[in-house]
Scaffold this active site. Structure first.
Site, PDB file in Angstrom:
ATOM      1  N   ASP A  83     -11.647   7.832  39.812  1.00 20.44           N
ATOM      2  CA  ASP A  83     -10.891   8.214  41.196  1.00 20.44           C
ATOM      3  C   ASP A  83     -11.897   8.833  42.295  1.00 20.44           C
ATOM      4  O   ASP A  83     -11.869   8.512  43.220  1.00 20.44           O
ATOM      5  CB  ASP A  83      -9.942   9.225  40.981  1.00 20.44           C
ATOM      6  CG  ASP A  83     -10.323  10.500  39.912  1.00 20.44           C
ATOM      7  OD1 ASP A  83     -11.119  10.470  39.262  1.00 20.44           O
ATOM      8  OD2 ASP A  83      -9.662  11.492  40.533  1.00 20.44           O
ATOM      9  N   LYS A 121     -32.897   6.308  29.814  1.00 22.03           N
ATOM     10  CA  LYS A 121     -31.517   5.593  29.686  1.00 22.03           C
ATOM     11  C   LYS A 121     -30.799   5.729  31.024  1.00 22.03           C
ATOM     12  O   LYS A 121     -30.742   4.914  31.815  1.00 22.03           O
ATOM     13  CB  LYS A 121     -30.724   5.690  28.626  1.00 22.03           C
ATOM     14  CG  LYS A 121     -29.480   5.182  28.763  1.00 22.03           C
ATOM     15  CD  LYS A 121     -28.555   5.282  27.666  1.00 22.03           C
ATOM     16  CE  LYS A 121     -27.662   6.589  27.564  1.00 22.03           C
ATOM     17  NZ  LYS A 121     -26.139   6.523  28.213  1.00 22.03           N
ATOM     18  N   ASN A 122     -30.600   7.080  31.224  1.00 23.10           N
ATOM     19  CA  ASN A 122     -29.497   7.513  32.369  1.00 23.10           C
ATOM     20  C   ASN A 122     -30.163   7.267  33.858  1.00 23.10           C
ATOM     21  O   ASN A 122     -29.704   7.312  34.938  1.00 23.10           O
ATOM     22  CB  ASN A 122     -28.717   8.697  32.146  1.00 23.10           C
ATOM     23  CG  ASN A 122     -27.720   8.643  31.133  1.00 23.10           C
ATOM     24  OD1 ASN A 122     -27.536   7.408  30.663  1.00 23.10           O
ATOM     25  ND2 ASN A 122     -27.123   9.732  30.738  1.00 23.10           N
ATOM     26  N   ARG A 148     -27.716   2.373  21.363  1.00 19.53           N
ATOM     27  CA  ARG A 148     -27.345   2.373  22.701  1.00 19.53           C
ATOM     28  C   ARG A 148     -27.989   3.059  23.651  1.00 19.53           C
ATOM     29  O   ARG A 148     -28.301   2.738  24.942  1.00 19.53           O
ATOM     30  CB  ARG A 148     -25.871   2.597  22.925  1.00 19.53           C
ATOM     31  CG  ARG A 148     -24.743   1.592  22.252  1.00 19.53           C
ATOM     32  CD  ARG A 148     -23.454   1.942  22.715  1.00 19.53           C
ATOM     33  NE  ARG A 148     -23.416   2.413  23.980  1.00 19.53           N
ATOM     34  CZ  ARG A 148     -22.787   3.433  24.360  1.00 19.53           C
ATOM     35  NH1 ARG A 148     -22.150   4.029  23.235  1.00 19.53           N
ATOM     36  NH2 ARG A 148     -22.696   4.256  25.536  1.00 19.53           N
ATOM     37  N   ASP A 164     -25.121  16.317  27.325  1.00 19.00           N
ATOM     38  CA  ASP A 164     -25.477  15.230  26.429  1.00 19.00           C
ATOM     39  C   ASP A 164     -26.552  15.655  25.412  1.00 19.00           C
ATOM     40  O   ASP A 164     -26.865  14.949  24.562  1.00 19.00           O
ATOM     41  CB  ASP A 164     -26.499  14.218  27.427  1.00 19.00           C
ATOM     42  CG  ASP A 164     -25.514  13.188  28.187  1.00 19.00           C
ATOM     43  OD1 ASP A 164     -24.311  13.487  28.147  1.00 19.00           O
ATOM     44  OD2 ASP A 164     -26.071  12.672  29.057  1.00 19.00           O
ATOM     45  N   ARG A 185     -20.640   2.195  29.956  1.00 13.53           N
ATOM     46  CA  ARG A 185     -20.381   3.181  31.281  1.00 13.53           C
ATOM     47  C   ARG A 185     -20.914   2.626  32.349  1.00 13.53           C
ATOM     48  O   ARG A 185     -20.481   2.592  33.299  1.00 13.53           O
ATOM     49  CB  ARG A 185     -20.226   4.635  30.611  1.00 13.53           C
ATOM     50  CG  ARG A 185     -19.849   5.302  31.911  1.00 13.53           C
ATOM     51  CD  ARG A 185     -18.745   5.409  31.958  1.00 13.53           C
ATOM     52  NE  ARG A 185     -17.868   6.221  33.137  1.00 13.53           N
ATOM     53  CZ  ARG A 185     -16.732   6.399  33.565  1.00 13.53           C
ATOM     54  NH1 ARG A 185     -15.887   5.466  33.028  1.00 13.53           N
ATOM     55  NH2 ARG A 185     -16.339   7.058  34.638  1.00 13.53           N
ATOM     56  N   ARG A 245     -12.507  10.034  31.198  1.00 16.37           N
ATOM     57  CA  ARG A 245     -13.647   9.294  32.072  1.00 16.37           C
ATOM     58  C   ARG A 245     -12.886   8.569  33.264  1.00 16.37           C
ATOM     59  O   ARG A 245     -13.144   7.335  33.334  1.00 16.37           O
ATOM     60  CB  ARG A 245     -14.509   8.439  31.426  1.00 16.37           C
ATOM     61  CG  ARG A 245     -15.080   8.979  30.062  1.00 16.37           C
ATOM     62  CD  ARG A 245     -16.175   8.312  29.279  1.00 16.37           C
ATOM     63  NE  ARG A 245     -17.157   8.792  30.159  1.00 16.37           N
ATOM     64  CZ  ARG A 245     -18.725   8.310  29.615  1.00 16.37           C
ATOM     65  NH1 ARG A 245     -18.521   7.750  28.674  1.00 16.37           N
ATOM     66  NH2 ARG A 245     -19.661   8.644  30.413  1.00 16.37           N
ATOM     67  N   PRO A 246     -12.247   9.257  34.218  1.00 14.28           N
ATOM     68  CA  PRO A 246     -11.821   8.807  35.287  1.00 14.28           C
ATOM     69  C   PRO A 246     -12.624   8.250  36.367  1.00 14.28           C
ATOM     70  O   PRO A 246     -14.074   8.603  36.319  1.00 14.28           O
ATOM     71  CB  PRO A 246     -10.798   9.830  36.092  1.00 14.28           C
ATOM     72  CG  PRO A 246     -11.675  11.228  35.287  1.00 14.28           C
ATOM     73  CD  PRO A 246     -12.014  10.756  34.230  1.00 14.28           C
ATOM     74  N   CYS A 262     -18.858   5.821  25.694  1.00 15.48           N
ATOM     75  CA  CYS A 262     -18.477   6.520  24.567  1.00 15.48           C
ATOM     76  C   CYS A 262     -17.023   7.161  24.823  1.00 15.48           C
ATOM     77  O   CYS A 262     -16.759   7.583  26.008  1.00 15.48           O
ATOM     78  CB  CYS A 262     -19.479   7.920  24.542  1.00 15.48           C
ATOM     79  SG  CYS A 262     -20.992   7.056  23.740  1.00 15.48           S
TER      80      CYS A 262
HETATM   81  N1  EPU Z   1     -14.918  12.903  36.892  1.00 17.88           N
HETATM   82  C1  EPU Z   1     -13.424  12.773  37.645  1.00 17.88           C
HETATM   83  N2  EPU Z   1     -13.484  11.732  38.345  1.00 17.88           N
HETATM   84  C2  EPU Z   1     -14.505  10.699  38.631  1.00 17.88           C
HETATM   85  C3  EPU Z   1     -15.628  10.806  38.091  1.00 17.88           C
HETATM   86  C4  EPU Z   1     -15.651  11.955  37.273  1.00 17.88           C
HETATM   87  O1  EPU Z   1     -12.658  13.614  37.413  1.00 17.88           O
HETATM   88  O2  EPU Z   1     -14.186   9.738  39.328  1.00 17.88           O
HETATM   89  C5  EPU Z   1     -15.030  13.914  36.083  1.00 17.88           C
HETATM   90  C6  EPU Z   1     -15.261  13.850  34.405  1.00 17.88           C
HETATM   91  O3  EPU Z   1     -14.045  13.616  33.721  1.00 17.88           O
HETATM   92  C7  EPU Z   1     -16.292  14.732  34.049  1.00 17.88           C
HETATM   93  C8  EPU Z   1     -17.151  15.223  35.094  1.00 17.88           C
HETATM   94  O4  EPU Z   1     -16.514  14.560  36.357  1.00 17.88           O
HETATM   95  O5  EPU Z   1     -15.219  15.841  33.594  1.00 17.88           O
HETATM   96  C9  EPU Z   1     -18.530  14.771  35.298  1.00 17.88           C
HETATM   97  O6  EPU Z   1     -18.587  13.062  34.906  1.00 17.88           O
HETATM   98  P1  EPU Z   1     -19.427  12.235  35.702  1.00 17.88           P
HETATM   99  O7  EPU Z   1     -18.923  11.272  36.454  1.00 17.88           O
HETATM  100  O8  EPU Z   1     -20.817  13.124  36.067  1.00 17.88           O
HETATM  101  O9  EPU Z   1     -20.152  11.431  34.094  1.00 17.88           O
HETATM  102  P2  EPU Z   1     -20.603  10.129  34.392  1.00 17.88           P
HETATM  103  O10 EPU Z   1     -21.004   9.584  35.654  1.00 17.88           O
HETATM  104  O11 EPU Z   1     -19.442   9.167  33.824  1.00 17.88           O
HETATM  105  C10 EPU Z   1     -23.066  10.514  33.418  1.00 17.88           C
HETATM  106  C11 EPU Z   1     -23.997  10.061  32.145  1.00 17.88           C
HETATM  107  C12 EPU Z   1     -23.155  10.817  30.995  1.00 17.88           C
HETATM  108  C13 EPU Z   1     -23.081  12.326  31.044  1.00 17.88           C
HETATM  109  C14 EPU Z   1     -22.528  12.461  32.352  1.00 17.88           C
HETATM  110  C15 EPU Z   1     -22.491  14.197  32.690  1.00 17.88           C
HETATM  111  C16 EPU Z   1     -24.678   8.034  32.744  1.00 17.88           C
HETATM  112  C17 EPU Z   1     -24.399   6.558  32.794  1.00 17.88           C
HETATM  113  N3  EPU Z   1     -23.829   8.869  32.073  1.00 17.88           N
HETATM  114  O12 EPU Z   1     -21.702   9.945  33.040  1.00 17.88           O
HETATM  115  O13 EPU Z   1     -24.158  10.653  29.820  1.00 17.88           O
HETATM  116  O14 EPU Z   1     -22.534  12.914  30.067  1.00 17.88           O
HETATM  117  O15 EPU Z   1     -22.935  12.107  33.445  1.00 17.88           O
HETATM  118  O16 EPU Z   1     -23.771  14.532  32.787  1.00 17.88           O
HETATM  119  O17 EPU Z   1     -25.551   8.444  33.593  1.00 17.88           O
HETATM  120  C18 EPU Z   1     -24.689   9.929  27.735  1.00 17.88           C
HETATM  121  O18 EPU Z   1     -25.755   9.587  28.013  1.00 17.88           O
HETATM  122  O19 EPU Z   1     -24.455   9.922  26.555  1.00 17.88           O
HETATM  123  C19 EPU Z   1     -23.646  10.168  28.694  1.00 17.88           C
HETATM  124  C20 EPU Z   1     -22.258  10.216  28.291  1.00 17.88           C
END
Ligand code: EPU
Length: 440
Positions: free
Chosen positions: A128, A26-27, A402, A310, A96, A125-126, A120
């Site tokens: 920035d 998926k990811n 999902r 995950d 997301r 989930r910022p 989720c």
């Molecule tokens: N973060 C910030 N600012 C940002 C982006 C992230 O502070 O602009 C922080 C987040 O709050 C978190 C950390 O950085 O503490 C990591 O977040 P990341 O951006 O890596 O998460 P994501 O890209 O939104 C993806 C996966 C998630 C998985 C995370 C961490 C996808 C679509 N989603 O999310 O997958 O948990 O990386 O490995 O690739 C899932 O599949 O169930 C899932 C939630």
């Protein structure tokens, strides 16, 4: 009026045995689909999983001018000139993965109006890091409560960018945007998950030069759209594989995982080996076997190559039924313990303190009425139901669809006794559930 409730009913305990194919990741699929906006010709993906999140992203792409066609085990996408840049908030809010459109649409059209992504409820989930990094490529943004408006009228320009901490989709957005920027972009402190390597492989096949050295990624921007050469096969899902291995371990079973390529499983295999599970390779993938009672193992979730967040929920389920005491610390998301509260209803011995859960493993769990709140947590509830005595009912199970393709069918093929049912209030009361205990 009769209400209908879509519920999962699982009878335990069971022991999982047999072979199962791991679906496409998926990811990995989500950024690959978003990246098709950068291409000038038709892209063909194979081994794409049939998942609700994938369908939603494909529908969003279709709404802005992609011709999307589902084929046997995949999808073809051809991004024609835009007929609109309107992205439906009801679709974008559902996942997301819609955040992954930010980089490629801005790079191709110099403009985007993206409704706030959903996903989720596991933390704030910022976004920035995405915004600040794209600003360094020359974009400007207005971020409102419900949408992000971004422009780059003069196009994007390569830059040196250091992420404050690793972000998976942030890294993916920047790699995609930098492909159409002029000049070289250097990204530092990037996430280095396997899904990012899949994206890099795909973009390189389209003609961009990209190098990754640990957490540094260098992209040589092209002033022209990318060109797809041949079908791109999506790697198998390491989270699904890890979840099935946890299920096998919990039920003291014996299963074979079939896949061609499933990068990123090493950390899981090391963890399970340390708990006492045995593995051997087969011509089709990997065989897992439990020969002796497993010892619970403490872990901390960390950015790749650390233990993946995950898999925290499925591996917490495993610790609940393994021997001994363990501690689990969640360091990525601030709100990812919904499942732990549900485990308590089954008799698990857990104590939740902030970002940590302590656990005393035992195998006398009892079926219960549970509520799924997020994707990985819903999988973990299902795993617990395989070990618990009697009937477990899981409501709000749409989360599972999902992210896990045909998961219930797969578990049943291995010996699970799970069904999905639409029940009215009367039928529910036959399972001992009062309507008042159901979540609206
Ligand atoms: N973060 C910030 N600012 C940002 C982006 C992230 O502070 O602009 C922080 C987040 O709050 C978190 C950390 O950085 O503490 C990591 O977040 P990341 O951006 O890596 O998460 P994501 O890209 O939104 C993806 C996966 C998630 C998985 C995370 C961490 C996808 C679509 N989603 O999310 O997958 O948990 O990386 O490995 O690739 C899932 O599949 O169930 C899932 C939630």
């Amino acid at each position: 009026m009769q209400n209908n409730h879509n519920i999962i009913i699982s009878q335990g305990p069971v022991c999982l045995k047999g072979s199962v194919r791991i679906s496409g990741s998926k990811n990995a699929s989500l950024p690959l689909l978003a990246a098709t906006v950068l291409f000038k010709n038709k892209v063909v993906f194979t081994n794409l999983p049939h998942l609700d999140d994938i369908g939603t992203l494909a529908a969003l792409l279709s709404s802005i001018g992609s011709q999307v066609e589902w084929i046997n085990d995949g999808l073809t996408l051809e991004h024609k000139d835009k007929h609109s840049l309107y992205l439906d908030p009801n679709m974008a809010n559902k996942i997301r993965g819609s955040i992954l459109l930010l980089g490629p649409i801005l790079a191709r059209y110099g403009e985007i109006r993206l409704p706030m992504p959903g996903g989720c409820p596991i933390g704030k989930r910022p976004i920035d890091f995405h915004i600040h990094a794209l600003e360094q490529l020359g974009a400007t943004f207005i971020v409102e409560e419900h949408q992000i408006y971004g422009v780059a009228p003069a196009g994007l320009k390569g830059a040196y960018i250091r992420f404050p901490k690793p972000t998976v989709t942030g890294t993916e957005n920047l790699i995609m945007a930098a492909c159409l920027a002029s000049g070289i972009t250097v990204l530092e402190n990037c996430a280095c998950d396997n899904e990012i390597d899949e994206l890099i492989k795909f973009l390189k096949s389209g003609g961009v030069s990209i190098e990754r050295n640990h957490t540094t990624i260098i992209i040589e921007g092209k002033n022209q759209f990318l060109e797809a050469q041949s079908p791109f096969k999506i790697a198998s899902d390491r989270m699904e594989a890890g979840s099935l291995l946890a299920a096998c371990a919990m039920t003291e079973g014996h299963i074979e995982l079939k896949y061609e390529s499933c990068p990123g499983l090493d950390v899981v295999l090391e963890h399970l080996t340390d708990m006492g599970m045995d593995f051997s390779t087969t011509p089709h993938g990997l065989r897992a076997l439990v020969n002796k009672p497993l010892r619970a193992r403490s872990f901390i979730t960390e950015p790749h190559p650390g233990f993946p967040t995950d898999l925290q929920a499925p591996f917490m389920a495993l610790n609940c039924v393994s021997h001994g005491f363990s501690m689990i610390e969640e360091r990525i998301w601030e709100n990812r313990f919904f499942h732990a509260e549900e485990f308590l209803k089954m008799g698990a011995q857990l104590s939740i303190q902030g970002s940590q859960v302590s656990c005393h493993g035992h195998r006398t769990l009892q079926g219960a009425l549970l509520t799924a709140q997020d994707l990985r947590g819903s999988c973990a509830l299902l795993l617990m139901s395989l070990v618990a005595k009697g009937t477990t009912i899981i409501q709000k199970n749409h989360h599972l669809d999902r992210g896990y393709e045909f998961f219930i069918n797969k578990i049943n093929m291995l010996g699970g006794k799970i069904s999905r049912q639409w029940c009215n209030d009367k039928e529910l009361s036959e399972y001992g559930i009062k309507r008042s205990s159901l979540v609206a």
